[in-house]
Scaffold this active site. Structure first.
Site, short mmCIF file in Angstrom:
data_model
loop_
_atom_site.label_atom_id
_atom_site.label_comp_id
_atom_site.label_asym_id
_atom_site.label_seq_id
_atom_site.Cartn_x
_atom_site.Cartn_y
_atom_site.Cartn_z
N ASP A 17 0.97 -1.25 -0.33
CA ASP A 17 0.40 0.09 -0.09
C ASP A 17 0.43 1.61 -0.28
OD1 ASP A 17 -2.10 1.76 -0.01
OD2 ASP A 17 -2.50 1.29 1.83
N ASP A 111 -2.95 2.58 -6.21
CA ASP A 111 -1.81 2.69 -5.17
C ASP A 111 -1.90 1.09 -4.26
OD1 ASP A 111 -4.21 3.21 -4.06
OD2 ASP A 111 -3.44 4.43 -2.94
N GLU A 112 -2.46 0.34 -4.63
CA GLU A 112 -2.13 -1.09 -3.42
C GLU A 112 -3.10 -2.29 -4.60
OE1 GLU A 112 -5.57 -2.02 -0.63
OE2 GLU A 112 -5.88 -0.16 -1.48
#
Length: 361
Positions: A17, A111-112
């Site tokens: 993350d 983003d993860e």
């Protein structure tokens, strides 16, 4: 982990993350923003915070928060418009790093992602070592930091990635999984929003350990089918595999409210905020679709969905207009609303499909 002969194989899962991703990209690219409270999003009256820097989070500013609320909490907050092309470019860099370690990568958003590193492609010796090397490469190649959770399933890996943010690593072994979950407040579990957390507290459930003491029949009686999830989560159980290139059919947002909403004006205002958060994600994924779906969950946990499709691609104005029309068609509502969602689906062929970001489990 089950002991039976047909138990699924033990996996090694990493959840990566990025730390305050959008805001960190903006601070990286504009040195004048470094060390300042930054919000990515619109500062107008109906604007929504898409992301907040850690400096802003110290004032209680959070993603999906109305911009006017964020400014009240942090008067010095600096708003910058989102640059999704820049975020996608960095996300592609990060994805290339992931792909060097495994073919089993399941992105949740820009983003993860989850990575299944059960097969140690580079012979690094452990999932911890793989996660450390991935984090080091992300920092070297993008000048950004990432946090990682390492465990034997997706549920615990995701919880672990939040444990030592920012720029942290947390490893939870199978031997410690159940104890780790038992130590956490139930509000950390996906789907346990403020209203459900208060309801659980009234039942004497505030931690994973409290939850584990409740039999399945009790959880079904109080939470319906959601009780199945709670029962497994309290025991650190999650057999879902990491699915690369998983089918992705919708993008949107939903919110659980602190108090149930019933007044039409309050419901429409809440729908505006949810719609703004959803459209940020639609832009983020370059999604194009033809169907808008409204989701309402009432105070008794009963949930309904209503949808409308167009022959043409839904633009922003149509997305909001259809959402409000679907809501109007059901007013007045029989009960207060504890959750409201709005999604876009019916993705157009040839366009990248988008995933509605959700926490695992």
């Amino acid at each position: 982990m089950a002991d039976s002969a047909d138990a699924p194989p033990q996996r090694k899962i990493i959840h990566i993350d990025m730390d305050a991703f959008f805001a960190s990209v903006e601070q990286r690219d504009d040195p004048t923003l470094r060390g300042r409270p930054v919000a990515v999003g619109g500062s107008r009256a109906r604007g929504v915070v898409a992301a907040a820097s850690y400096e802003a989070r110290a004032f209680g500013v959070r993603s999906a928060m109305p911009s006017v609320t964020a400014l009240r909490r942090c008067p010095d907050l600096v708003f910058v418009p989102p640059r999704f092309e820049a975020y996608r470019a960095v996300s592609a860099q990060i994805r290339a790093i992931f792909d060097d370690y495994t073919d089993l990568v399941e992105p949740l958003s820009l983003d993860e992602a989850y990575l299944d590193v059960t097969e140690d492609r580079h012979g690094l010796g452990s999932a911890r070592a793989i996660a450390e090397q991935i984090r080091a490469r992300i920092k070297a190649e993008t000048a950004l930091t990432a946090s990682a959770g390492v465990s034997y399933n997706k549920f615990i890996a995701k919880l672990a990635s939040d444990q030592n943010k920012p720029d942290g690593l947390c490893v939870i072994s199978p031997r410690h999984g159940a104890a780790f979950v038992a130590s956490l407040p139930v509000k950390r579990f996906h789907g346990v929003g403020p209203v459900t957390a208060r309801r659980m507290a009234a039942l004497g459930i505030e931690t994973g350990a409290d939850l584990r003491e409740r039999p399945l029949a009790f959880l079904h009686a109080h939470f319906g089918s959601y009780g199945d999830y709670l029962y497994g989560a309290a025991r650190g159980v999650d057999h879902r595999p990491v699915r690369s290139e998983r089918p992705s059919k919708s993008v949107g947002a939903e919110r659980t409210f602190e108090t149930d909403l019933s007044a039409p004006a309050d419901l429409h205002a809440a729908l505006d905020r949810v719609g703004e958060a959803a459209w940020v994600r639609i832009d983020r994924h370059s999604a194009r679709g033809r169907t808008v779906t409204l989701k309402l969950r009432f105070s008794d946990f009963r949930t309904i969905t209503r949808a409308r499709s167009l022959n043409s691609v839904v633009d922003r104005d149509a997305f909001f207009a259809i959402g409000h029309a679907l809501l109007d068609a059901h007013l007045p509502l029989p009960l207060g609303v504890r959750l409201l969602g709005l999604t876009l689906s019916g993705m157009v062929d040839g366009e990248p499909e988008a995933v509605q970001p959700t926490l695992p489990l």
